[in-house]
Design a protein around this motif. Structure first.
Motif, short mmCIF file in Angstrom:
data_model
loop_
_atom_site.label_atom_id
_atom_site.label_comp_id
_atom_site.label_asym_id
_atom_site.label_seq_id
_atom_site.Cartn_x
_atom_site.Cartn_y
_atom_site.Cartn_z
N GLY A 286 0.78 -1.24 0.00
CA GLY A 286 0.00 0.00 0.00
C GLY A 286 0.80 1.28 0.00
O GLY A 286 0.25 2.37 0.10
N ARG B 236 -5.39 -8.74 -4.12
CA ARG B 236 -6.46 -9.26 -3.26
C ARG B 236 -5.83 -9.93 -2.06
O ARG B 236 -4.86 -10.69 -2.20
CB ARG B 236 -7.34 -10.24 -4.03
CG ARG B 236 -8.08 -9.61 -5.19
CD ARG B 236 -8.87 -10.66 -5.96
NE ARG B 236 -10.09 -11.05 -5.27
CZ ARG B 236 -11.21 -10.33 -5.31
NH1 ARG B 236 -11.25 -9.20 -6.00
NH2 ARG B 236 -12.28 -10.74 -4.67
N ASP C 48 -10.57 -7.23 -2.33
CA ASP C 48 -9.76 -6.34 -3.16
C ASP C 48 -9.16 -5.25 -2.28
O ASP C 48 -9.88 -4.48 -1.65
CB ASP C 48 -10.64 -5.72 -4.24
CG ASP C 48 -9.80 -4.92 -5.24
OD1 ASP C 48 -8.60 -4.74 -5.00
OD2 ASP C 48 -10.37 -4.49 -6.27
N VAL C 49 -7.83 -5.18 -2.22
CA VAL C 49 -7.18 -4.17 -1.38
C VAL C 49 -6.22 -3.31 -2.20
O VAL C 49 -5.30 -2.72 -1.67
CB VAL C 49 -6.41 -4.83 -0.21
CG1 VAL C 49 -7.36 -5.53 0.74
CG2 VAL C 49 -5.36 -5.80 -0.72
N ALA D 90 -5.02 0.18 -1.03
CA ALA D 90 -5.53 0.45 0.32
C ALA D 90 -4.41 1.04 1.16
O ALA D 90 -3.23 0.84 0.90
CB ALA D 90 -6.05 -0.83 0.95
N LEU E 34 -4.15 -2.44 5.60
CA LEU E 34 -3.62 -3.73 5.19
C LEU E 34 -3.04 -4.49 6.39
O LEU E 34 -3.19 -5.70 6.50
CB LEU E 34 -2.53 -3.55 4.13
CG LEU E 34 -3.06 -3.02 2.79
CD1 LEU E 34 -1.93 -2.62 1.87
CD2 LEU E 34 -3.92 -4.08 2.13
N ARG F 11 -5.64 -6.22 8.10
CA ARG F 11 -6.10 -7.43 7.41
C ARG F 11 -5.07 -8.55 7.44
O ARG F 11 -5.25 -9.56 6.78
CB ARG F 11 -6.43 -7.10 5.95
CG ARG F 11 -7.69 -6.30 5.78
CD ARG F 11 -7.87 -5.95 4.32
NE ARG F 11 -9.07 -5.18 4.10
CZ ARG F 11 -10.26 -5.73 3.86
NH1 ARG F 11 -10.39 -7.04 3.80
NH2 ARG F 11 -11.30 -4.95 3.66
#
Ligand SMILES: Nc1ncnc2c1ncn2[C@@H]1O[C@H](COP(=O)(O)OP(=O)(O)O)[C@@H](O)[C@H]1O
Ligand SMILES: [Mg+2]
Lengths: 319, 263
Positions: free
Chosen positions: B52, B62, B67-68, B71, B76, B79
């Motif tokens: 990111g 992904r 879908d990132v 981001a 992130l 996640r």
């Protein structure tokens, strides 16, 4: 129990504040002491912003101004007591810092410096120009806090100087306690992390803009409280408190003493507040001597006075 | 098993330079996927997009099915993505312990006011975090230096510090950018073991490393980049034997090294 650095710092501060009056040659020094503490309160806030989070502000005197004028205006126009005016000023400063901080703190380095400079100038211009409210450049009278009268009713007689010395000293200790709590907490670590590496901080899950904003708001509240106390002590406030020179003064105190350490910054506030009082002998050279001291400290002690002195002392003790 | 990380047609251009060009691959839990390629091939840039820090000009990333792409890094991290840096990104004036404590941010951070007032809840978190950070430092062999400032430590030590700090996030996927750079043979051996251990606990690992012996030994899958493009992909043996890879990167000397590692 082993004493943590936090407790040692607070203890040192407490002892210094309590012991200092033993060495005062005259009552006048209570006032100097109170002035030192009041500046040190704003500087402690800047330690959080500059020292912990690594964000510069050249406009924090603006928040000092908001705190000061709240105590002048709110009791008269809103009919609230000066104590509540302090809280109102703090809330206003926090609100303004919150709104302005979001866009401003996206900037880095010099740009952030210039933007905060603009903010400070803007606030001081409003205070100087809205003469029908603020009295303009001549300033405005500030109501009495009423604490001395209260104490007298209870049978304690203290001079104004003594009262403000102990009051400001107590607020400073409270402020230092909060700042030291923050240092070794999840939020404090996040602030120091984003100072050390913005990129790494973000990948650690730190919401960098949010944390910068919180540091900015907290430091604005410190500045505001400092301004309120200054106004209530002097019973008069002029737009100078919000001016650029005062902002620079505060940042210099923060950096001179040792930007990362609460005790160091308080030391810086002490020197830069007390020195002009001592230097009145030189009067016209006062600013030159101050400037010279600052340059020399920055060249020879880039970490600031207190950390450098401590390091030297420890180095010697270790040998 | 569904892939933890799916990178599809990822590209980025700096001015005219396509630093990463149409790269796709997947990483599954417990896998060690290595990205190899000569200096300037785009490996770090690929990592920067996945984590990111850079916004890809094309393609998608992904993470665990979501879908990132582009981001924010801190989301992130939430996640389950953690990384280390080729050019160290430590917190220099914090102690090693504090550096790793910062890695616990998502587990310990709450509102700011309880921290300011030093409420018991805040202090409890700091104590628990310190304990966990100390055991992570022990895992990378740095517990004795826990209270030293990061700026006083050697390059090799800081490389390991970054691994401990990334592990503090309890990641699902870990991106390691040249973790063995600047390490001696013994340290490299330790890092080899550490990476294998982490992977066997179910964490997916994406690795960039120049030590071919290490890469060939521990990778389950290798992706070779050259000038931003994927030129080969497969198990270590296949990639090492691929003529394009040999031409672009390994060279004669490298191939001998690979054969040596196999034998
Ligand atoms: N922020 C950037 N701006 C411009 N060019 C960049 C940037 N980051 C990387 N590059 C270029 O992209 C290419 C790939 O670099 P990098 O990903 O660091 O390679 P590797 O990690 O494989 O050695 C290099 O040519 C590099 O100069
Ligand atoms: Mg690289």
């Amino acid at each position: 129990m082993r004493l943590k650095p936090k407790h040692i710092s607070l203890l040192v501060l407490f002892v210094l504040i309590v012991m200092a009056p033993l060495f005062f040659p005259s009552g006048f020094y209570y006032r100097v002491g109170a002035l030192i503490f009041i500046n040190a309160i704003a500087v402690t806030g800047l330690v959080i912003l500059i020292g912990y989070a690594g964000q510069i502000s050249l406009g924090h005197a603006g928040f000092v101004g908001i705190g000061a004028y709240s105590c002048a205006l709110a009791p008269v126009h809103l009919g609230i007591s000066p104590v509540f005016a302090i809280a109102l000023g703090a809330a206003l400063s926090a609100g303004l810092a919150w709104i302005v901080g979001r866009p401003i703190l996206k900037l880095h380095g010099y740009y952030l410096g210039v933007a905060t400079l603009g903010l400070g100038i803007l606030i001081s211009m409003v205070l100087a120009n809205e003469a029908q409210w603020t009295g303009g450049p001549d300033g405005i009278a500030v109501p009495d806090l009423g604490l001395r009268g209260l104490l007298r009713d209870w049978g304690f007689r203290v001079s104004a100087g003594e009262l403000w010395y102990w009051l400001a000293g107590a607020v400073l200790i409270a402020g230092a306690w909060l700042a030291l709590n923050l240092f070794d907490s999840p939020t404090g670590r996040a602030l120091r992390a984003l100072h050390g590496s913005d990129v790494a901080a973000r990948t650690m899950g730190i919401d960098v803009p949010r944390h910068k904003l919180h540091a900015f708001v907290i430091s604005a509240v410190y500045a505001s409280v400092s301004g309120s106390l200054l106004a209530l002590m002097n019973r008069l406030v002029t737009p100078d408190v919000a001016g650029f020179m005062h902002s620079v003064h505060l940042v210099t105190m923060t950096v001179l003493g040792g930007v990362g350490s609460v005790l160091g910054a308080i030391f810086g506030a002490t020197i830069l507040t007390a020195l002009p009082q001592v230097l009145t002998v030189f009067h016209q050279y006062e600013h030159m001597v101050l400037g010279l001291v600052m340059i020399l400290v920055m060249i020879f002690m880039p970490d600031g006075l207190l950390p450098s002195l401590l390091k030297r002392f420890r180095g010697r003790a270790g040998k | 098993m569904t892939p933890l990380l799916e990178v599809a047609n990822l590209s980025i251009a700096f001015g005219g330079l396509r630093a990463v060009d149409d790269v796709s691959f997947e990483v599954r839990p417990g896998q060690i996927v290595s990205v190899i390629g000569p200096n300037g091939a785009g490996k770090t840039t690929l990592f920067n997009m996945i984590s990111g820090l850079y916004r890809p000009t094309q393609g998608s990333v992904r993470l665990v099915g979501a879908d990132v792409t582009s981001a924010e890094p801190h989301l992130l991290a939430r996640r389950g993505l953690a990384r280390t840096f080729q050019n160290l990104q430590v917190f220099p004036s914090m102690t090693l312990l504090e550096n790793v404590m910062v890695g616990h941010h998502l587990q310990e951070a709450g509102a700011t006011l309880p921290d300011l007032f030093g409420l018991p809840s805040s202090r409890r978190k700091t104590r628990a975090t310190a304990e966990s950070a100390l055991s992570l430092l022990a895992r990378v062999g740095l517990e004795k230096a826990a209270f030293r400032e990061a700026l006083t430590m050697s390059y090799g030590a800081l490389k390991r510090l970054e691994i401990a700090r990334a592990l503090a996030l309890r990641p699902k996927i870990l991106l390691l950018d040249e973790p063995a750079a600047g390490c001696n043979a013994v340290e490299t051996e330790e890092i080899d073991q550490l990476i294998t251990e982490i992977a066997s606990s179910g964490v997916a690992i994406l690795l960039v490393e120049h030590d071919m012996k290490l890469v060939m030994k521990i990778s389950s899958h290798i992706i070779a980049l050259d000038h931003g493009r994927k030129i080969a992909e497969g198990n270590p043996g296949d990639v090492a034997a691929n003529p394009d890879v040999i031409a672009a990167y390994l060279g004669q000397k490298g191939q001998e090294q690979v054969l040596h590692a196999d034998g």
